[in-house]
Enzyme design. Structure first.
Site, PDB file in Angstrom:
ATOM      1  N   LYS A  78      20.066  23.010 -22.243  1.00 20.10           N
ATOM      2  CA  LYS A  78      21.465  23.115 -22.671  1.00 20.10           C
ATOM      3  C   LYS A  78      22.287  23.697 -21.532  1.00 20.10           C
ATOM      4  O   LYS A  78      21.832  24.629 -20.857  1.00 20.10           O
ATOM      5  CB  LYS A  78      21.537  24.016 -23.921  1.00 20.10           C
ATOM      6  N   SER A 158      26.568  23.531 -31.883  1.00 16.26           N
ATOM      7  CA  SER A 158      27.013  23.211 -30.541  1.00 16.26           C
ATOM      8  C   SER A 158      25.936  22.577 -29.662  1.00 16.26           C
ATOM      9  O   SER A 158      26.260  21.957 -28.655  1.00 16.26           O
ATOM     10  CB  SER A 158      27.529  24.475 -29.851  1.00 16.26           C
ATOM     11  N   SER A 182      24.085  26.771 -34.414  1.00 12.45           N
ATOM     12  CA  SER A 182      24.066  25.737 -33.374  1.00 12.45           C
ATOM     13  C   SER A 182      22.715  25.172 -32.978  1.00 12.45           C
ATOM     14  O   SER A 182      22.661  24.213 -32.222  1.00 12.45           O
ATOM     15  CB  SER A 182      24.739  26.265 -32.118  1.00 12.45           C
TER      16      SER A 182
HETATM   17  N1  GLN Z   1      29.767  26.307 -35.421  1.00 16.00           N
HETATM   18  C1  GLN Z   1      29.790  27.716 -35.187  1.00 16.00           C
HETATM   19  C2  GLN Z   1      30.957  28.087 -34.309  1.00 16.00           C
HETATM   20  O1  GLN Z   1      31.637  27.215 -33.875  1.00 16.00           O
HETATM   21  C3  GLN Z   1      28.480  28.175 -34.581  1.00 16.00           C
HETATM   22  C4  GLN Z   1      28.322  27.784 -33.166  1.00 16.00           C
HETATM   23  C5  GLN Z   1      27.076  28.330 -32.565  1.00 16.00           C
HETATM   24  O2  GLN Z   1      26.119  28.648 -33.255  1.00 16.00           O
HETATM   25  N2  GLN Z   1      27.106  28.458 -31.254  1.00 16.00           N
HETATM   26  O3  GLN Z   1      31.194  29.241 -34.063  1.00 16.00           O
END
Ligand code: GLN
Length: 491
Positions: A78, A158, A182
């Protein structure tokens, strides 16, 4: 020879050990698959030369009998993980062409164990999002499509690039991070396995920070066994991260196939939402039945503060993000947009460098931390967080080993379909996952079935602190019962 990319990581490890193929062959097969899958936009940087060099080194070590636990296994990383001498952007314009002079602890442990880096994977900008649509490199395609439809769906976020690449057989596993869901939500959207370990299990050093008290690294893989193999290499104490915990890393793979007989599995009442699709309800009861058939005992439990988790998360996470992202000022690295004064340089750089969702979080975070609002919002959200954590502690104190919930409230949706007018619509994706980050607990998402349109759905298991092993054992029971799911290739 069967297509090398369709092997699981565990199968590939066997093939490499028995010299059925080399890491260079395995790596080349994946590099070719990546080239053919550019339509998915899963990789934001391909590193074929580095991959081949690493593969040759792994082959040499395997020949000498010195290969580590991941010797010769090609992985995707990532783009939130700093990789030495390899561009790392968090998929934000503000990092520009930043090339870190250091390696994140998690990735350095993967290379220590012999893994091969194929390239950097797309994600939501600074990991803020649930669909990978906030990336400055554009959205990622989900390898899954609705039956009879050509609409490209999101892979979740994400860690959308990680999930898409693993599902599309572009890499044998990938690193990911999870601040509110995410790892688990994209895993559920792509029929892959994703585990967010306990807070403190993996070092955060060298991972671009979003919300430091919630961020945690973990793997996305095609099976629970593969996820267990990867987590063992990723986890461990690191003096460079003061929140990393100094307890031994177990052999997670040994938990695969371990009996779950007599385990108490909590089914939380509050996760049964009004208007929840019947398919999700059905999947959840099916999952519970599978665990029961394996000898586990089901108990209804209550986590009364669940409904406050999402609103509290959207105070805590932006607050920490606004503080973490203050460092992007255009002075030392990344994008710089000049101005007439240093103040203007900051403003111009940040206005141009951050995307809309990131700007929204920085503004919310700054607001909830400002004098006069700090107590009303931030302190209050922290109190709610303590209550959420206590709900879980009470439940585990009653002898519950793990909690079973759906991973997401729906299957994957189309690019551009959600959150356009109302960001909360997107935030609701994490309704079942954020509680786990707020409490610092481990959570795994395992593919468990399909919806009426043929899209994968996942179940989540939440465990006691540092008891990832139980999640692997239970996750594998679900995997065995549900079977494996592979998308039909269209890209
Ligand atoms: N969807 C959540 C956010 O936008 C979690 C994102 C994540 O876990 N990095 O904050």
């Amino acid at each position: 020879m069967t297509d090398l990319t369709s092997l699981t990581l565990a199968e590939a490890r066997k093939g490499l050990d028995s010299k059925t193929f080399t890491s260079l062959e395995l790596t080349d097969a994946h590099l070719k698959a990546i080239e053919e899958a550019r339509a998915l936009n899963a990789f934001v940087l391909e590193t074929p030369d580095q991959a081949r060099t690493m593969a040759r080194e792994a082959d040499a070590k395997i020949t000498k009998g010195e290969g580590g636990p991941l010797a010769g296994i090609p992985l995707g990383i990532k783009d939130l993980f700093a990789t030495k001498d390899v561009r790392t952007t968090a998929c934000s314009k503000i990092l520009g062409n930043f090339v870190p002079p250091y390696e994140s602890t998690v990735t350095s442990q993967l290379w220590r164990d012999g893994a091969v880096m194929l390239g950097k994977l797309n994600n939501d900008e600074f990991a803020m999002g649930s669909s990978n649509e906030t990336s400055c490199f554009g959205p990622v395609g989900n390898p899954w499509r609705r039956e009879g439809s050509n609409t490209t769906l999101v892979p979740g976020g994400s860690s959308g690039g990680s999930a898409s690449a693993v599902a599309a057989l572009l890499c044998m596993g990938a690193t990911a991070t999870d601040t509110g869901g995410s790892i688990r939500q994209p895993a559920a959207f792509t029929a892959t396995v994703g585990i967010k370990p306990t807070y403190g299990r993996c070092s955060r050093w060298g991972i671009v920070a979003f919300a430091s008290s919630l961020d945690q690294a973990g793997p996305i893989a095609r099976t629970t066994r593969d996820a267990a193999i990867l987590l063992r290499s990723m986890a461990g104490h690191d003096p460079k991260d003061t929140t990393s915990v100094d307890i031994p890393v177990p052999d997670y793979e040994a938990a695969i196939g371990r009996s779950v007989k007599g385990m108490k599995i909590g089914i939380p009442r509050e996760y049964r939402l009004d208007g929840m699709p019947a398919e999700i309800e059905k999947l959840w009861s099916e999952g519970a039945e599978w665990l029961k058939a394996a000898g586990a005992e089901l108990v209804e439990v209550s986590l009364p503060h669940t409904k406050y988790a999402l609103p509290a998360y959207y105070i805590v996470a932006p607050a920490e993000a606004s503080s973490n992202l203050a460092r992007y000022d255009g002075v030392r690295y990344g994008l710089r947009v000049p101005g007439k004064s240093i103040g203007e340089l900051y403003e111009n750089t940040r206005a141009e460098g951050f995307g809309a969702e990131v700007r929204r979080r920085v503004m919310i975070g700054t607001y909830v931390l400002s004098a006069g609002y700090y107590d009303a919002y931030y302190i209050r959200a922290q109190r709610v967080r303590t209550l959420i954590k206590k709900d879980f502690e009470d439940c585990f104190a009653k002898g519950v080993h793990a909690i079973l919930t759906p991973a997401t409230p729906s299957a994957a949706f189309g690019i551009g379909e959600k959150g356009g007018a109302d960001p909360v619509e997107m935030y609701l994706n994490d309704i079942f996952t954020v509680t786990v980050n707020m409490a610092g607990l481990p959570g795994i998402a395992v593919p468990a079935g399909k919806d009426a349109q043929g899209l994968p759905l996942g179940l989540q298991l939440i465990g006691r602190p540092f008891d990832e092993e139980t999640l692997f054992s239970l996750g594998e029971v679900i995997e065995q019962a549900a079977g494996r799911f592979t998308p039909v290739r269209w890209w």
